[in-house]
Design an enzyme around this catalytic site. Structure first.
Site, PDB file in Angstrom:
ATOM      1  N   MET A   1      51.302  65.969 -47.873  1.00 38.27           N
ATOM      2  CA  MET A   1      50.366  66.623 -48.804  1.00 38.27           C
ATOM      3  C   MET A   1      48.909  66.321 -48.416  1.00 38.27           C
ATOM      4  SD  MET A   1      52.482  65.749 -52.309  1.00 38.27           S
ATOM      5  CE  MET A   1      52.764  64.016 -51.901  1.00 38.27           C
TER       6      MET A   1
ATOM      7  N   GLN B   1      49.409  73.242 -57.536  1.00 38.45           N
ATOM      8  CA  GLN B   1      48.103  72.667 -57.876  1.00 38.45           C
ATOM      9  C   GLN B   1      47.136  73.758 -58.344  1.00 38.45           C
ATOM     10  OE1 GLN B   1      47.004  70.867 -54.146  1.00 38.45           O
ATOM     11  NE2 GLN B   1      47.704  68.822 -54.741  1.00 38.45           N
TER      12      GLN B   1
ATOM     13  N   CYS C   1      39.796  61.551 -50.399  1.00 41.88           N
ATOM     14  CA  CYS C   1      40.844  62.438 -49.889  1.00 41.88           C
ATOM     15  C   CYS C   1      41.090  62.002 -48.457  1.00 41.88           C
ATOM     16  CB  CYS C   1      40.385  63.890 -49.954  1.00 41.88           C
ATOM     17  SG  CYS C   1      41.617  65.066 -49.373  1.00 41.88           S
ATOM     18  N   THR C   2      42.345  61.764 -48.102  1.00 45.71           N
ATOM     19  CA  THR C   2      42.643  61.210 -46.781  1.00 45.71           C
ATOM     20  C   THR C   2      42.078  62.064 -45.662  1.00 45.71           C
ATOM     21  OG1 THR C   2      44.642  60.122 -47.567  1.00 45.71           O
ATOM     22  CG2 THR C   2      44.520  60.569 -45.220  1.00 45.71           C
TER      23      THR C   2
ATOM     24  N   THR D   1      48.351  60.497 -50.975  1.00 42.47           N
ATOM     25  CA  THR D   1      47.375  61.502 -51.369  1.00 42.47           C
ATOM     26  C   THR D   1      46.637  60.979 -52.586  1.00 42.47           C
ATOM     27  OG1 THR D   1      47.256  63.567 -52.672  1.00 42.47           O
ATOM     28  CG2 THR D   1      49.424  62.636 -52.356  1.00 42.47           C
TER      29      THR D   1
END
Length: 231
Positions: A10, A52, A198-199, A83
């Site tokens: 994700m 989402q 956010c990665t 996430t």
């Protein structure tokens, strides 16, 4: 070493970063040929992203809790949501299993407080920047005062994540826009640090782009997970 269960995919771009970091940190701690003991559930991110953007968090939660139970049944002893955004569903995921979920916001807040900082700028998906599950946890549980971009800034940050970074696209123009937005928050909102919430953002910017402390939530989360696994 405990086995960690990863709820990933994700996007897979971010999960690849988690996988590399977890193994690298274990090798740094234990040396030699050591690596992390991991089980991974990797979603088709399109199925999650659709829920989402349609506000179907119950539907997304059903997918996550089912996967969490499967990871526990497979032998996972601790759980990571790979996430920031899907920590919106951390509570129902935790309630669905008997193993602990290592919460990314808790680990991040601890690092910010340890650094003696108070007012981090938060760059993340629109969901994380606008909803209270992340900002509220930082404020209510840890006494921090996170600040986020204005509506135009949130639109830009969110668009870059989904339309570029999640698809492996890294743009110099987008990097410049992120740096400018973070600097604006420092100048106009008195931000004393920056949360890369956010990665995928770690693909675009890092500490070297700023003269304020930058908190990489993915690395912080991975370090907390390894502490759990080796503790």
């Amino acid at each position: 070493m405990k086995t960690l269960g990863l709820l990933g995919g994700m996007s897979w771009e971010s999960t690849a970063i988690y996988y590399r970091l977890l193994n690298k940190i274990v090798r740094e701690r234990l040396g030699g040929l050591h690596s992390a003991k991991l089980l991974m559930w990797s979603f088709d991110f399109a199925e999650i992203a659709e829920r989402q953007h349609h506000g179907d968090w119950d539907g997304a939660g059903a997918l996550l809790t089912d996967a969490a139970r499967k990871l526990e049944a497979g032998g996972a002893e601790g759980l990571l949501l790979c996430t920031n955004t899907m920590h919106k569903l951390a509570d129902p995921v935790q309630a669905s299993v008997s193993i602990p979920l290592i919460h990314i916001a808790d680990a991040t807040a601890a690092a910010i407080r340890q650094a003696g900082l108070q007012r981090p700028a938060l760059l993340a998906t629109r969901f994380t920047m606008e909803q209270d599950f992340y900002k509220g946890r930082l404020a209510d549980k840890y006494g921090l005062s996170p600040v986020v971009p204005d509506e135009a800034g949130r639109d830009m940050v969110h668009r870059v994540i989904y339309e570029e970074l999640c698809q492996g696209v890294v743009s110099e123009a987008s990097k410049a826009a992120y740096v400018a937005e973070a600097n604006r928050l420092r100048r106009e909102e008195a931000a004393d640090s920056l949360i890369m919430g956010c990665t995928e953002i770690t693909m675009l910017i890092g500490q070297g782009d700023f003269d304020i402390p930058v908190f990489d939530t993915t690395r912080i989360h991975a370090e907390a997970a390894v502490e759990f696994a080796l503790g």
